[in-house]
Design a protein around this motif. Structure first.
Motif, short mmCIF file in Angstrom:
data_model
loop_
_atom_site.label_atom_id
_atom_site.label_comp_id
_atom_site.label_asym_id
_atom_site.label_seq_id
_atom_site.Cartn_x
_atom_site.Cartn_y
_atom_site.Cartn_z
N PRO A 165 -4.92 -1.67 -11.63
CA PRO A 165 -3.84 -2.65 -12.15
C PRO A 165 -2.56 -2.78 -11.40
CG PRO A 165 -3.84 -0.66 -13.29
CD PRO A 165 -5.07 -0.44 -12.39
N MET A 166 -2.01 -3.89 -11.36
CA MET A 166 -0.65 -3.96 -10.64
C MET A 166 0.18 -3.65 -11.84
SD MET A 166 -1.12 -7.76 -8.97
CE MET A 166 0.60 -7.79 -8.78
N THR A 167 0.70 -2.12 -11.53
CA THR A 167 1.73 -1.92 -12.61
C THR A 167 3.13 -1.97 -12.10
OG1 THR A 167 1.63 0.53 -11.62
CG2 THR A 167 0.20 0.05 -13.54
N ASN A 168 3.28 -2.36 -11.00
CA ASN A 168 4.56 -2.67 -10.29
C ASN A 168 4.33 -3.63 -9.23
OD1 ASN A 168 7.18 -2.15 -9.56
ND2 ASN A 168 7.18 -0.05 -9.06
N HIS A 169 5.60 -4.31 -8.58
CA HIS A 169 5.42 -5.03 -7.60
C HIS A 169 5.08 -4.46 -6.15
CE1 HIS A 169 9.05 -4.26 -5.44
NE2 HIS A 169 9.50 -3.81 -6.62
N ALA A 170 4.50 -4.90 -5.32
CA ALA A 170 3.82 -4.54 -4.29
C ALA A 170 5.27 -4.25 -3.41
CB ALA A 170 2.78 -5.20 -3.49
N ARG A 171 5.15 -3.08 -2.61
CA ARG A 171 6.07 -2.84 -1.57
C ARG A 171 5.43 -2.86 -0.17
NH1 ARG A 171 4.92 -0.63 -6.18
NH2 ARG A 171 5.44 1.41 -5.53
N ARG A 172 5.15 -3.66 0.27
CA ARG A 172 4.67 -3.79 1.78
C ARG A 172 5.38 -4.33 2.93
NH1 ARG A 172 0.08 -5.14 -1.53
NH2 ARG A 172 -0.10 -7.32 -0.61
N SER A 173 5.08 -3.80 3.97
CA SER A 173 5.88 -4.52 5.27
C SER A 173 4.90 -5.58 6.04
CB SER A 173 6.15 -3.47 6.20
OG SER A 173 5.13 -2.91 6.98
N PRO A 174 5.64 -6.33 6.72
CA PRO A 174 4.83 -7.30 7.57
C PRO A 174 3.69 -6.77 8.25
CG PRO A 174 6.96 -7.84 7.69
CD PRO A 174 7.05 -6.62 7.06
N ALA A 175 3.78 -5.48 8.88
CA ALA A 175 3.01 -4.63 9.68
C ALA A 175 1.73 -4.34 8.81
CB ALA A 175 3.52 -3.66 10.32
N GLY A 180 -8.04 -5.13 5.66
CA GLY A 180 -8.37 -5.16 7.01
C GLY A 180 -7.75 -6.27 7.52
N MET A 181 -7.14 -7.12 6.77
CA MET A 181 -6.37 -8.36 7.10
C MET A 181 -4.88 -8.19 7.46
SD MET A 181 -8.42 -11.26 4.66
CE MET A 181 -8.16 -10.06 3.28
N GLN A 182 -4.49 -8.83 8.42
CA GLN A 182 -3.07 -8.94 8.74
C GLN A 182 -2.21 -10.16 7.97
OE1 GLN A 182 -1.55 -7.26 11.26
NE2 GLN A 182 -3.58 -6.25 11.85
N VAL A 183 -1.07 -9.48 7.63
CA VAL A 183 0.01 -10.42 6.77
C VAL A 183 0.21 -11.60 7.70
CG1 VAL A 183 2.12 -10.47 5.83
CG2 VAL A 183 0.82 -8.48 5.54
N PRO A 184 0.01 -12.89 7.14
CA PRO A 184 0.73 -13.97 7.80
C PRO A 184 1.97 -14.07 8.30
CG PRO A 184 -0.80 -14.65 6.12
CD PRO A 184 -0.62 -13.01 5.76
N SER A 185 2.53 -14.73 9.19
CA SER A 185 3.76 -14.62 9.64
C SER A 185 4.66 -15.62 8.76
CB SER A 185 3.96 -15.39 11.02
OG SER A 185 3.49 -16.80 11.02
N ALA A 219 1.24 -12.93 1.97
CA ALA A 219 2.56 -12.92 2.61
C ALA A 219 4.01 -12.92 1.91
CB ALA A 219 2.65 -14.44 3.31
N LEU A 220 3.76 -13.26 0.72
CA LEU A 220 4.88 -13.02 -0.17
C LEU A 220 5.08 -11.66 -0.57
CD1 LEU A 220 3.85 -15.91 -3.03
CD2 LEU A 220 5.90 -15.72 -1.55
N ASN A 221 4.08 -10.83 -0.61
CA ASN A 221 4.44 -9.43 -0.63
C ASN A 221 4.67 -8.74 0.47
OD1 ASN A 221 3.68 -8.70 -3.63
ND2 ASN A 221 1.93 -9.78 -3.04
#
Length: 320
Positions: A165-175, A180-185, A219-221
């Motif tokens: 479950p999503m218990t918190n907002h995602a904390r991710r970087s563009p990298a 296996g998928m890259q974050v869009p630009s 991308a949003l995250n």
């Protein structure tokens, strides 16, 4: 082999009658709810399961079969239960407050006997057992399941089964990569938002296979812009909402330690916070040392002793 144990996404609903209605209307927009009734439903009182779909609160649909785990099918059949599957508004068009409003309105419809009313209109007569209610969901659906448990009156929901479950907002970087998928630009995201967000637009269903909203979620995250649309506030995330409640139904959480979409540590943190905030809470964290987001989609109880054990525990709480 247990009956219905070998379903694939293409055959996931073959052993059910599928019904669709809506629980809410905003202007001309109806927010749909699906209902799965086992073909072999036995007479007598029928336990209820409410299952929310995943998709990062950005994409998904209640009747998208790929995101309903294979184990769910025999699980519902052997317990002679029907599954109620609500949609809800999706971000970025909707805020977190909008989504929680939909959650509250769904439960109002549910307990106003919305399912019974719809069935009566179809000349279907079932003895639905509202005292035996399981609430479940995967990813964003796990968020909705936990938020249901945190906001509904004590004792109303007998058990919660939350998958990664999503218990918190995602904390991710563009990298970071996800599955296996890259974050869009950022350019892609800016163009998408410029064409996507329209005043008054309401989206409550989006097939991941025919839209690029899955990439939009990434991308949003990845670029730290999800909360710009979703909003911020203590009640919006289970990790903080749990601090202000007095109860949570007996809960089990499934999560893989290698999850690249929803950090496994988020579930660890939520379980610890919940145990601290709510005395005598029954909460469990079942985890797989290998696997990624959606690791349990094709799992079968006969092949996974831990899964069999957890579902038996859910049954003991749900059907007691």
């Amino acid at each position: 082999m247990a009956p219905y144990d070998d379903t694939t996404a293409a055959t996931r609903f073959d052993s059910f009658q599928i019904y669709e209605t809506h629980f809410k209307q905003i202007g001309d927009h109806k927010i749909r709810v699906g209902i799965l009734v086992p073909n072999n439903l036995k007479p007598g009182k029928v336990p209820l399961a409410v299952k929310f779909h995943g998709g990062g609160l950005v994409v998904g649909d209640a009747l998208f079969p790929d995101w309903i785990a294979a184990f769910w099918v025999p699980f519902m059949h052997r317990n002679n239960a029907i599954t109620v599957l609500p949609n809800y508004r999706l971000s970025p068009e909707a805020s977190g407050a909008d989504i929680l409003d939909d959650l509250a309105d769904f439960w109002t419809w549910f307990y106003d006997k919305g399912v019974d009313t719809y069935f009566a209109s179809q000349n279907i007569h079932l003895d639905l057992d509202y005292k035996r209610l399981l609430v479940s969901g995967d990813s964003a659906g796990g968020y909705m399941a936990l938020q249901s448990g945190l906001t509904r009156p004590k004792g109303e929901i007998k058990a919660v089964l939350a998958q990664y479950p999503m218990t918190n907002h995602a904390r991710r970087s563009p990298a970071d990569t996800m599955l296996g998928m890259q974050v869009p630009s950022t350019d892609w995201l800016d163009k998408k938002l410029a064409t996507l967000i329209k005043p008054g637009a309401i989206i409550s269903s989006a097939n991941p296979l025919t839209t690029d909203r899955f990439a939009l979620s990434m991308a949003l995250n990845g670029h730290g812009r999800f909360n710009e649309f979703f909003g911020e506030g203590k009640r919006l995330w289970p990790i903080t909402a749990v601090e202000d409640v007095e109860s949570l139904p007996p809960t089990t959480i499934f999560h893989a330690t290698g999850d690249s979409a929803v950090d496994f540590q988020d579930s660890v943190d939520f379980v610890e916070k919940a145990r601290s905030a709510i005395p005598d809470l029954h909460i469990r964290l079942a985890y797989a040392k290998e696997g990624d987001h959606g690791f349990d989609t094709a799992l079968k109880e006969k092949e996974e002793p831990w899964l069999k054990q957890e579902l038996e525990w859910v049954e003991s709480q749900w059907l007691a």
